[in-house]
Design a protein around this motif. Structure first.
Motif, mmCIF file in Angstrom:
data_model
loop_
_atom_site.group_PDB
_atom_site.id
_atom_site.type_symbol
_atom_site.label_atom_id
_atom_site.label_comp_id
_atom_site.label_asym_id
_atom_site.label_seq_id
_atom_site.Cartn_x
_atom_site.Cartn_y
_atom_site.Cartn_z
ATOM 1 N N ALA A 43 1.234 -1.390 -0.206
ATOM 2 C CA ALA A 43 -0.309 -0.006 -0.327
ATOM 3 C C ALA A 43 0.642 1.164 -0.047
ATOM 4 O O ALA A 43 2.202 1.388 0.543
ATOM 5 C CB ALA A 43 -0.373 0.188 1.227
ATOM 6 N N ILE A 44 0.541 2.392 -0.995
ATOM 7 C CA ILE A 44 1.104 3.889 -0.953
ATOM 8 C C ILE A 44 -0.140 4.114 -0.457
ATOM 9 O O ILE A 44 -1.072 4.493 -0.671
ATOM 10 C CB ILE A 44 1.982 4.113 -2.265
ATOM 11 C CG1 ILE A 44 1.065 3.310 -3.295
ATOM 12 C CG2 ILE A 44 2.356 3.160 -2.573
ATOM 13 C CD1 ILE A 44 1.308 4.231 -5.032
ATOM 14 N N SER A 45 0.736 6.173 -0.299
ATOM 15 C CA SER A 45 -0.386 7.259 0.042
ATOM 16 C C SER A 45 0.200 7.995 -0.515
ATOM 17 O O SER A 45 1.320 7.822 -0.798
ATOM 18 C CB SER A 45 -0.139 7.753 1.452
ATOM 19 O OG SER A 45 -1.510 8.449 1.723
ATOM 20 N N CYS A 46 -0.898 8.716 -1.215
ATOM 21 C CA CYS A 46 -0.586 9.621 -2.297
ATOM 22 C C CYS A 46 -1.042 11.104 -2.035
ATOM 23 O O CYS A 46 -2.353 10.798 -1.902
ATOM 24 C CB CYS A 46 -0.880 9.245 -3.705
ATOM 25 S SG CYS A 46 -0.159 10.192 -5.466
ATOM 26 N N SER A 47 -1.418 11.983 -2.037
ATOM 27 C CA SER A 47 -1.429 13.388 -1.746
ATOM 28 C C SER A 47 -2.379 13.604 -3.454
ATOM 29 O O SER A 47 -1.759 13.081 -4.565
ATOM 30 C CB SER A 47 -0.990 14.248 -1.903
ATOM 31 O OG SER A 47 -1.117 16.015 -2.019
ATOM 32 N N LYS A 48 -3.180 14.438 -3.226
ATOM 33 C CA LYS A 48 -4.464 14.822 -4.611
ATOM 34 C C LYS A 48 -3.976 15.494 -5.117
ATOM 35 O O LYS A 48 -4.396 15.737 -6.050
ATOM 36 C CB LYS A 48 -5.395 14.421 -3.202
ATOM 37 C CG LYS A 48 -6.651 13.371 -2.611
ATOM 38 C CD LYS A 48 -8.003 14.070 -2.089
ATOM 39 C CE LYS A 48 -9.016 12.964 -2.275
ATOM 40 N NZ LYS A 48 -10.551 12.711 -1.712
ATOM 41 N N ASP A 49 -3.110 16.221 -4.621
ATOM 42 C CA ASP A 49 -2.720 17.181 -5.132
ATOM 43 C C ASP A 49 -1.040 16.941 -5.988
ATOM 44 O O ASP A 49 -0.310 18.180 -6.286
ATOM 45 C CB ASP A 49 -1.569 18.472 -3.490
ATOM 46 C CG ASP A 49 -2.927 19.371 -3.337
ATOM 47 O OD1 ASP A 49 -4.380 19.323 -3.779
ATOM 48 O OD2 ASP A 49 -2.863 19.896 -1.905
ATOM 49 N N ASN A 50 -0.879 16.379 -5.402
ATOM 50 C CA ASN A 50 0.361 15.662 -6.332
ATOM 51 C C ASN A 50 -0.360 15.118 -7.292
ATOM 52 O O ASN A 50 -0.751 14.471 -7.947
ATOM 53 C CB ASN A 50 0.733 14.157 -5.299
ATOM 54 C CG ASN A 50 2.068 13.531 -6.001
ATOM 55 O OD1 ASN A 50 2.729 13.962 -6.800
ATOM 56 N ND2 ASN A 50 3.335 13.033 -4.724
ATOM 57 N N HIS A 51 1.139 15.298 -8.338
ATOM 58 C CA HIS A 51 0.547 15.434 -10.170
ATOM 59 C C HIS A 51 0.521 13.876 -10.381
ATOM 60 O O HIS A 51 0.513 13.653 -11.748
ATOM 61 C CB HIS A 51 1.882 15.311 -11.108
ATOM 62 C CG HIS A 51 1.540 15.695 -12.402
ATOM 63 N ND1 HIS A 51 0.459 16.435 -12.545
ATOM 64 C CD2 HIS A 51 1.790 15.194 -12.936
ATOM 65 C CE1 HIS A 51 0.852 16.774 -13.480
ATOM 66 N NE2 HIS A 51 1.721 15.442 -14.559
ATOM 67 N N SER A 52 1.451 12.707 -9.567
ATOM 68 C CA SER A 52 1.714 11.430 -10.008
ATOM 69 C C SER A 52 0.344 10.627 -9.550
ATOM 70 O O SER A 52 0.187 9.551 -9.832
ATOM 71 C CB SER A 52 2.675 10.776 -8.913
ATOM 72 O OG SER A 52 3.760 10.697 -9.009
ATOM 73 N N VAL A 53 -0.638 10.993 -8.331
ATOM 74 C CA VAL A 53 -1.685 10.424 -8.244
ATOM 75 C C VAL A 53 -2.758 9.978 -9.681
ATOM 76 O O VAL A 53 -3.014 9.134 -9.753
ATOM 77 C CB VAL A 53 -2.456 10.844 -7.628
ATOM 78 C CG1 VAL A 53 -3.432 12.402 -7.588
ATOM 79 C CG2 VAL A 53 -4.338 10.355 -6.911
ATOM 80 N N GLY A 54 -3.220 10.841 -10.959
ATOM 81 C CA GLY A 54 -3.719 10.382 -11.676
ATOM 82 C C GLY A 54 -2.744 9.515 -12.737
ATOM 83 O O GLY A 54 -3.560 9.092 -13.898
ATOM 84 N N PHE A 55 -1.661 9.693 -12.515
ATOM 85 C CA PHE A 55 -0.965 8.377 -13.788
ATOM 86 C C PHE A 55 -0.823 7.354 -12.978
ATOM 87 O O PHE A 55 -1.321 6.786 -13.640
ATOM 88 C CB PHE A 55 0.451 8.916 -13.687
ATOM 89 C CG PHE A 55 0.570 10.258 -14.886
ATOM 90 C CD1 PHE A 55 1.448 9.879 -15.764
ATOM 91 C CD2 PHE A 55 0.535 11.541 -14.287
ATOM 92 C CE1 PHE A 55 1.964 11.140 -16.828
ATOM 93 C CE2 PHE A 55 1.068 12.437 -15.176
ATOM 94 C CZ PHE A 55 1.091 12.221 -15.888
ATOM 95 N N ILE A 56 -1.101 6.995 -11.386
ATOM 96 C CA ILE A 56 -1.000 6.063 -10.245
ATOM 97 C C ILE A 56 -2.030 5.022 -10.911
ATOM 98 O O ILE A 56 -2.732 4.397 -11.671
ATOM 99 C CB ILE A 56 -1.014 6.191 -9.955
ATOM 100 C CG1 ILE A 56 0.586 6.541 -9.514
ATOM 101 C CG2 ILE A 56 -1.575 5.017 -8.855
ATOM 102 C CD1 ILE A 56 0.702 5.986 -7.463
ATOM 103 N N ARG A 57 -3.252 6.506 -11.542
ATOM 104 C CA ARG A 57 -5.213 5.749 -11.509
ATOM 105 C C ARG A 57 -4.109 5.389 -13.257
ATOM 106 O O ARG A 57 -5.343 4.451 -13.014
ATOM 107 C CB ARG A 57 -6.387 7.079 -11.122
ATOM 108 C CG ARG A 57 -5.822 6.843 -9.600
ATOM 109 C CD ARG A 57 -6.921 8.270 -9.392
ATOM 110 N NE ARG A 57 -8.134 8.310 -7.686
ATOM 111 C CZ ARG A 57 -8.098 9.280 -7.719
ATOM 112 N NH1 ARG A 57 -7.835 10.207 -8.805
ATOM 113 N NH2 ARG A 57 -8.341 9.839 -6.200
ATOM 114 N N LYS A 58 -4.853 6.053 -13.927
ATOM 115 C CA LYS A 58 -4.567 5.630 -15.172
ATOM 116 C C LYS A 58 -4.041 4.927 -15.782
ATOM 117 O O LYS A 58 -3.822 3.681 -16.430
ATOM 118 C CB LYS A 58 -4.314 6.619 -15.742
ATOM 119 C CG LYS A 58 -4.790 8.014 -15.443
ATOM 120 C CD LYS A 58 -4.343 9.667 -17.071
ATOM 121 C CE LYS A 58 -6.164 10.864 -16.029
ATOM 122 N NZ LYS A 58 -5.123 11.822 -17.418
ATOM 123 N N GLY A 59 -2.606 4.314 -15.465
ATOM 124 C CA GLY A 59 -1.299 3.902 -15.851
ATOM 125 C C GLY A 59 -1.692 2.369 -15.247
ATOM 126 O O GLY A 59 -1.840 1.356 -15.516
ATOM 127 N N GLY A 60 -2.288 2.004 -13.919
ATOM 128 C CA GLY A 60 -2.528 1.056 -13.199
ATOM 129 C C GLY A 60 -2.149 0.756 -12.010
ATOM 130 O O GLY A 60 -2.021 -0.931 -12.371
#
Length: 236
Positions: A43-60
């Motif tokens: 498990a990892i925790s990523c801030s919603k303000d972090n640019h990476s959060v959308g890439f983790i979601r889209k890239g899966g």
């Protein structure tokens, strides 16, 4: 509330990376932990303000690189205090593309894991991603990992603003934290990462003995946390 109690919960420091449509992103994380063994999940925790959060979601998918204890300050500065939206963090960093397409950082790291996202949990400010482990490798079994305790107590680093453990510095300071260093012994704070150079302590790891005033530091001295130069410091 005593924030010092928070620092008794142990953490490591890692680089979490992801990719989408050919773009690579990554950030420094201190909230990474294994949640199951069979099959292995992280498990990892990523801030919603972090640019990476959308890439983790889209890239899966995401990768986790375990930073070595004696890491290069530039690595923390690059991944912890810059946005992937404006900086190509992988341009000059040793890495490879994993089986999921996520980049895996190997420079100044001792192990890595690659995970496929199975679940995400929305919180107020952060998203917890739970991923099934697909692959892992030990890069160097002789070196120790960088812990948040070592980073904070020895290197005097602070968590980046988007970190789950971030606490504003002014909320941590107490009257006992302030020392009379004399007219020429002022402390200076890095405007990039918040590291405070204390002349009474110096920077022994980089050859600066205790008692060295900031003004007497070599011009090529840099912040031991993020690699910023002297010009990025201001009087605390």
């Amino acid at each position: 509330m005593n924030f010092e109690a928070f620092f008794k919960v142990t953490y490591g420091l890692y680089i979490v990376s992801a990719a989408w449509e050919g773009r690579k992103v990554g950030y420094v994380a201190n909230t990474v932990f294994q949640v199951t063994a069979e099959p292995a999940r992280f498990a990892i925790s990523c801030s919603k303000d972090n640019h990476s959060v959308g890439f983790i979601r889209k890239g899966g998918a995401f990768s986790i690189s375990v930073i070595e204890k004696e890491e290069n300050a530039d690595l923390i500065g690059l991944f912890g205090y810059n946005s992937s939206d404006s900086v190509d963090k992988f341009k000059e960093i040793e890495h490879f593309t994993g089986t999921t397409g996520a980049p895996v950082v190997t420079e100044n790291c001792i192990a890595w894991f690659e995970c496929e996202v199975e679940q995400e949990i929305e919180l107020d400010t952060h998203v917890i991603f739970i991923g099934k482990l697909l692959n892992s490798e030990l890069i160097d079994g002789e070196k120790d990992p960088l812990t948040y305790s070592y980073y904070r107590d020895v290197k005097h680093g602070m968590a980046p603003k988007n970190a789950p453990t971030y606490i504003p510095k002014d909320e941590l300071e107490t009257p006992g934290d302030v020392h009379d260093r004399g007219e020429n012994q002022s402390s200076y704070e890095c405007e990039v990462c918040g590291y405070e150079y204390d002349p009474a302590v110096g920077d022994p790891e980089n050859g600066i003995p205790p008692g060295t005033a900031f003004e007497d530091l070599p011009e090529d001295w840099f912040c031991p946390i993020c690699g910023a130069g002297k010009e990025d410091f201001r009087k605390a």
